[in-house]
Scaffold this active site. Structure first.
Site, PDB file in Angstrom:
ATOM      1  CG  LEU A  31      -9.679   1.164  -5.433  1.00  0.00           C
ATOM      2  CD1 LEU A  31     -10.383   0.419  -4.310  1.00  0.00           C
ATOM      3  CD2 LEU A  31     -10.421   2.446  -5.771  1.00  0.00           C
ATOM      4  N   GLY A  32      -5.051   1.572  -5.628  1.00  0.00           N
ATOM      5  CA  GLY A  32      -3.733   1.900  -5.089  1.00  0.00           C
ATOM      6  C   GLY A  32      -2.850   0.671  -5.126  1.00  0.00           C
ATOM      7  N   GLY A  34       1.031  -1.230  -3.465  1.00  0.00           N
ATOM      8  CA  GLY A  34       2.176  -1.216  -2.557  1.00  0.00           C
ATOM      9  C   GLY A  34       3.270  -2.087  -3.153  1.00  0.00           C
ATOM     10  CD  GLN A  35       8.696  -4.307  -1.042  1.00  0.00           C
ATOM     11  OE1 GLN A  35       8.315  -4.330   0.122  1.00  0.00           O
ATOM     12  NE2 GLN A  35       9.980  -4.454  -1.378  1.00  0.00           N
ATOM     13  CG  PHE A  36       5.785  -7.779  -2.371  1.00  0.00           C
ATOM     14  CD1 PHE A  36       6.432  -7.757  -1.151  1.00  0.00           C
ATOM     15  CD2 PHE A  36       6.565  -7.786  -3.526  1.00  0.00           C
ATOM     16  CE1 PHE A  36       7.819  -7.741  -1.071  1.00  0.00           C
ATOM     17  CE2 PHE A  36       7.945  -7.773  -3.469  1.00  0.00           C
ATOM     18  CZ  PHE A  36       8.579  -7.751  -2.234  1.00  0.00           C
ATOM     19  CB  VAL A  39      -6.115  -1.969  -3.249  1.00  0.00           C
ATOM     20  CG1 VAL A  39      -7.579  -1.974  -2.810  1.00  0.00           C
ATOM     21  CG2 VAL A  39      -5.225  -2.433  -2.085  1.00  0.00           C
ATOM     22  CE  LYS A  54      -2.874  -6.285   1.134  1.00  0.00           C
ATOM     23  NZ  LYS A  54      -2.656  -6.268   2.621  1.00  0.00           N
ATOM     24  CG  ASP A 152       1.791   0.052   9.330  1.00  0.00           C
ATOM     25  OD1 ASP A 152       1.587  -0.142   8.115  1.00  0.00           O
ATOM     26  OD2 ASP A 152       2.539   0.961   9.757  1.00  0.00           O
TER      27      ASP A 152
END
Ligand SMILES: COc1cc(-c2ccc3ncc(-c4cccc([C@@H](O)NCCN(C)C)c4)n3n2)ccc1O
Length: 296
Positions: A31-32, A34-36, A39, A54, A152
């Site tokens: 789905l997507g 990030g850095q570490f 998902v 995740k 965030d």
């Protein structure tokens, strides 16, 4: 399952399911990422139910800069466990661990990011924007009632539960902190254009830090522009610490006084003077013209 899982489960009250992840779920699509973390959409082999998983890469050595520390992973899981049960917060389903990853299994939110919804329309009318902001406020009130600060809040971390619907879920709690009243927590976290002056100045963080970000999100939903964004990070931080923003006629000519007052009550440098989530929920722009009470 490695031994350290059991130790960590007892040390931090984070429950890790001992069944191997791949025995329970089929991995479908990414789905997507990030850095570490990545998902992925997964499907329960027995029930057919779909979830968002995740996969967080664990830091293997204390001296490494790759991966996420166990302390930070367990903090995120503890927050997800504490905030369960609110309709505007993504629901934790289970937690698994492999040699390389901790896998947080969450409810699948399939309506896309609020950010994309706004971009598709450039900006929203006030009724739709107020309805989205009210749901974000209800989620933030839930977090703050549990002494959790999100740190965030931004449109990318707010997703629509279903396409074509206006039910939103806050999904990402990777930077969230448990901050007890009176505790002093300082940290340089968040996304530059959304952080409050106290973050830039490395001063104590508090629930008020989230309220500033709610103001930025509101400004963006109503105008499509970002109030403090500069040509570079230093300029953005300078605009934030000087509370340097304005309601340009180009974007705010037809915006109500209530909406501008709502935003102005959040862009306040003094955290003790900044509107709280309760004050925001009681604000005329959120309560609506008929003065209807907020969803309790
Ligand atoms: C709990 O922490 C997270 C949850 C999720 C999450 C939870 C449920 C869920 N259902 C669908 C999705 C989804 C769908 C498309 C892209 C993404 C994600 O990669 N990008 C989301 C925004 N990003 C900036 C966090 C996530 N998610 N993502 C994403 C990132 C997180 O740090």
């Amino acid at each position: 399952m490695s031994d350290d899982v059991n130790n960590s489960a007892t040390s931090s009250n984070v429950h890790f399911d001992d069944t191997p992840f791949e025995d329970v779920f089929d991995i479908e699509t990414e789905l997507g990422s990030g850095q570490f973390a990545v998902v992925r959409r997964v499907r329960d082999k027995k029930t057919g139910e779909r979830y968002a998983a995740k996969f967080i890469k664990k830091r293997r050595y204390a001296t490494s800069r790759r991966g996420v520390t166990r302390q930070n992973i367990e903090r995120e899981v503890r927050v997800l466990q504490k905030i369960r049960g609110h309709s505007n917060v993504v629901e934790l389903h289970a937690v698994y661990e492999t040699a390389s990853d901790v896998i947080i299994v969450l409810e699948l939110v399939s309506g896309g990011e609020l950010f994309d919804h706004v971009c598709a329309k450039e900006c929203l009318d006030e009724v739709e924007a107020a309805a989205f902001i009210k749901q974000i406020l209800l989620a933030v009130r839930h977090l703050h009632s549990l002494h959790i600060v999100h740190l965030d809040i931004k449109p990318e971390n707010v997703m629509l539960k279903q396409r074509g619907e206006s039910h939103i879920k806050i999904i990402d709690f990777g930077l969230s902190r448990e901050i007890e009243p009176g505790a002093t927590v300082k940290d340089m976290v968040g996304t530059p254009e959304f952080v409050a002056p106290e973050v830039v100045n490395y001063e104590p963080l508090s629930p008020a830090t989230d309220m500033w970000a709610v103001g930025v999100v509101t400004y963006i939903l109503l105008s499509g522009g970002s109030p403090f964004l500069g040509d570079n990070r230093d300029e953005t931080f300078s605009n934030i610490t000087r509370v340097r923003y304005h309601f340009s006629d180009r974007y705010f000519k037809n915006t109500s006084k209530h909406a501008k007052d709502f935003i102005s009550r959040l862009f306040v440098r003094d955290v003790d003077q900044r509107a709280t989530v309760e004050e925001c929920l009681q604000h005329p722009w959120i309560r609506g013209p008929e003065g209807n009470a907020v969803d309790i």
